[in-house]
Design a protein around this motif. Structure first.
Motif, PDB file in Angstrom:
ATOM      1  N   GLY A 330      41.001  -5.374   7.070  1.00 25.07           N
ATOM      2  CA  GLY A 330      42.125  -5.676   7.936  1.00 25.07           C
ATOM      3  C   GLY A 330      41.731  -5.942   9.369  1.00 25.07           C
ATOM      4  N   GLY A 331      42.495  -5.382  10.299  1.00 24.04           N
ATOM      5  CA  GLY A 331      42.210  -5.565  11.706  1.00 24.04           C
ATOM      6  C   GLY A 331      41.286  -4.520  12.275  1.00 24.04           C
ATOM      7  N   TYR A 332      40.655  -3.714  11.400  1.00 18.43           N
ATOM      8  CA  TYR A 332      39.807  -2.626  11.890  1.00 18.43           C
ATOM      9  C   TYR A 332      38.346  -2.812  11.500  1.00 18.43           C
ATOM     10  N   GLY A 333      37.983  -3.969  10.989  1.00 25.27           N
ATOM     11  CA  GLY A 333      36.642  -4.154  10.459  1.00 25.27           C
ATOM     12  C   GLY A 333      35.547  -3.887  11.462  1.00 25.27           C
ATOM     13  N   LEU A 334      35.686  -4.407  12.676  1.00 27.87           N
ATOM     14  CA  LEU A 334      34.653  -4.211  13.683  1.00 27.87           C
ATOM     15  C   LEU A 334      34.598  -2.762  14.145  1.00 27.87           C
ATOM     16  N   GLN A 335      35.745  -2.162  14.423  1.00 33.10           N
ATOM     17  CA  GLN A 335      35.720  -0.824  15.009  1.00 33.10           C
ATOM     18  C   GLN A 335      35.387   0.273  14.002  1.00 33.10           C
ATOM     19  N   THR A 336      35.399  -0.050  12.709  1.00 35.06           N
ATOM     20  CA  THR A 336      35.016   0.924  11.685  1.00 35.06           C
ATOM     21  C   THR A 336      33.722   0.541  10.964  1.00 35.06           C
ATOM     22  N   ALA A 337      33.064  -0.533  11.398  1.00 37.42           N
ATOM     23  CA  ALA A 337      31.917  -1.068  10.658  1.00 37.42           C
ATOM     24  C   ALA A 337      30.790  -0.062  10.452  1.00 37.42           C
ATOM     25  N   PRO A 338      30.370   0.694  11.462  1.00 36.41           N
ATOM     26  CA  PRO A 338      29.273   1.639  11.210  1.00 36.41           C
ATOM     27  C   PRO A 338      29.606   2.662  10.127  1.00 36.41           C
ATOM     28  N   ALA A 339      30.819   3.192  10.146  1.00 34.96           N
ATOM     29  CA  ALA A 339      31.219   4.160   9.126  1.00 34.96           C
ATOM     30  C   ALA A 339      31.288   3.520   7.752  1.00 34.96           C
TER      31      ALA A 339
END
Length: 378
Positions: A330-339
């Motif tokens: 969704g719209g969170y791919g970049l901000q959750t990528a490391p996890a």
């Protein structure tokens, strides 16, 4: 000649690249990207501000966990983030949502402060503080403005440094048994594990492979860019968002970008902005600020693809051995990528669920595809 790999990844957005960088530590990775550059679609069109104003509890936990990676990246990465305030605002109808969002943000972060009119104006002097506009606000002073190019290229370098390949212009046209993949140029690749990180195209890739799709939904999001009033220097302004998904705005190289936070169903495509959505964005800026959007200098749109519960998906397909889902970010791919990359690494390898992820409260059951229809109803 067929090229072989240990892990074959379809999709050169943030999902595929970040997972590929982790998997490259364990075997040869070949990543196939249909376009001529990685991150061409959603990942390269994201506003890329990491904050706690989107997603449910699982997404917010993954966001909080990923902050350390952005603030102290490993060797091989350029600077990935700059600390910038995130200012959340509300009108009368959004007050309860603002209170809840402030509570959630405080649970994950420090440097959170409720603001009165003067305090909010310190961060964004153009706010229209009035009974029919902004009536309350809070700031998280340690939001993160991410650099998507540095992030994408850092993961691509990590794949190559481990002997893997990132192949651009490799549009997949067929997928056969033992995950034998052919591209439009006639090249063929084969691997025992196929990672489907194709974003808006992920269900289509599954169908091509004879795997049951997940019912993923691509939604179009619109961004406009405009000039602020001549007397206003906006370089240090924060990311500004309404407490509910209605409007957000932030500086962009001396201009301002804004979105109506629209979610319009669309087919997988090179998304283009709609005239009505651009007009709505401009109107919402005028609702919450003293500014009028007199001329749109730039505009774009991107697709944000969600599973039914709006939580990212990672895990082997229950109906196809070796086919690994990595989608719905969704719209969170970049901000959750490391996890999500750590999660994908563990699940692909069949390793124990990472203790560091367990500490966030996120469990495998929240992430794996078995939770979703059609598998949850089988």
């Amino acid at each position: 000649m067929t090229k072989t790999a240990d892990f074959l990844i379809i999709g050169g957005g943030i999902a595929g690249l970040s997972a590929g960088a982790r998997l490259a530590r364990h075997g040869k990775v070949v990543l196939l990207e249909a376009e001529d550059a990685v991150g061409y679609h959603s990942s390269g069109r994201s506003v890329t501000f990491s904050h706690f104003g989107i997603g449910g509890g699982t997404v917010r936990a993954l966001t909080a966990y990923s902050r350390a990676f952005f603030q102290d990246p490993p060797d091989g990465f350029d600077t990935l983030a700059a600390v910038r305030p995130a200012l959340f605002i509300a009108d009368q109808a959004m007050l309860s949502a603002l209170d809840e969002l402030e509570r959630i943000t405080r649970a994950h972060a420090e440097a959170v402060e409720r603001l009165d009119e003067a305090g909010a104006a310190h961060y964004c002097p153009a706010l229209r503080w009035a009974p029919d506009a902004v009536v309350a606000a809070f700031v998280h002073r340690e939001g993160l403005k991410l650099d998507p190019h540095a992030l994408l290229q850092g993961f691509a370098r990590a794949i190559r440094a481990s002997g893997g390949e990132v192949v651009n212009g490799a549009r997949v046209v067929s997928i056969g048994p033992r995950w034998r993949v052919r591209t439009a140029s006639g090249d063929t690749y084969e691997a025992p594990i196929l990672v489907n990180a194709a974003g808006a195209w992920a269900d289509r890739v599954a169908e091509m492979a004879g795997v049951r799709p997940l019912g993923l939904t691509p939604l179009r999001r619109t961004i406009i860019v405009f000039d602020p009033p001549a007397e206003m220097d906006v370089h240090e302004w924060p990311f500004v968002k309404t407490a509910v998904d209605y409007m957000y705005m932030m500086p962009d190289s001396g201009r301002l970008l804004a979105s109506p936070v629209d979610e319009n169903p669309d087919d997988p495509c090179d998304a283009q902005p709609d005239e009505l959505d651009m007009a709505v964005a401009a109107h919402r800026v005028s609702e919450f600020t003293t500014m009028e959007v007199r001329r749109i200098t730039h505009r774009w749109a991107g697709l944000r693809t969600f599973a039914a519960d709006r939580v990212p998906v990672a895990g082997y397909a229950p109906d196809a051995e070796g086919f690994f889902w990595l989608a719905g970010q969704g719209g969170y791919g970049l901000q959750t990528a490391p996890a999500m990359a750590e999660i994908a690494e563990a699940l692909v390898l069949g390793a124990p669920w990472p203790e560091t992820i367990t500490a966030t409260g996120v469990t495998p059951e929240q992430i794996r595809p078995e939770r979703l229809p059609p598998f949850s109803t089988m």
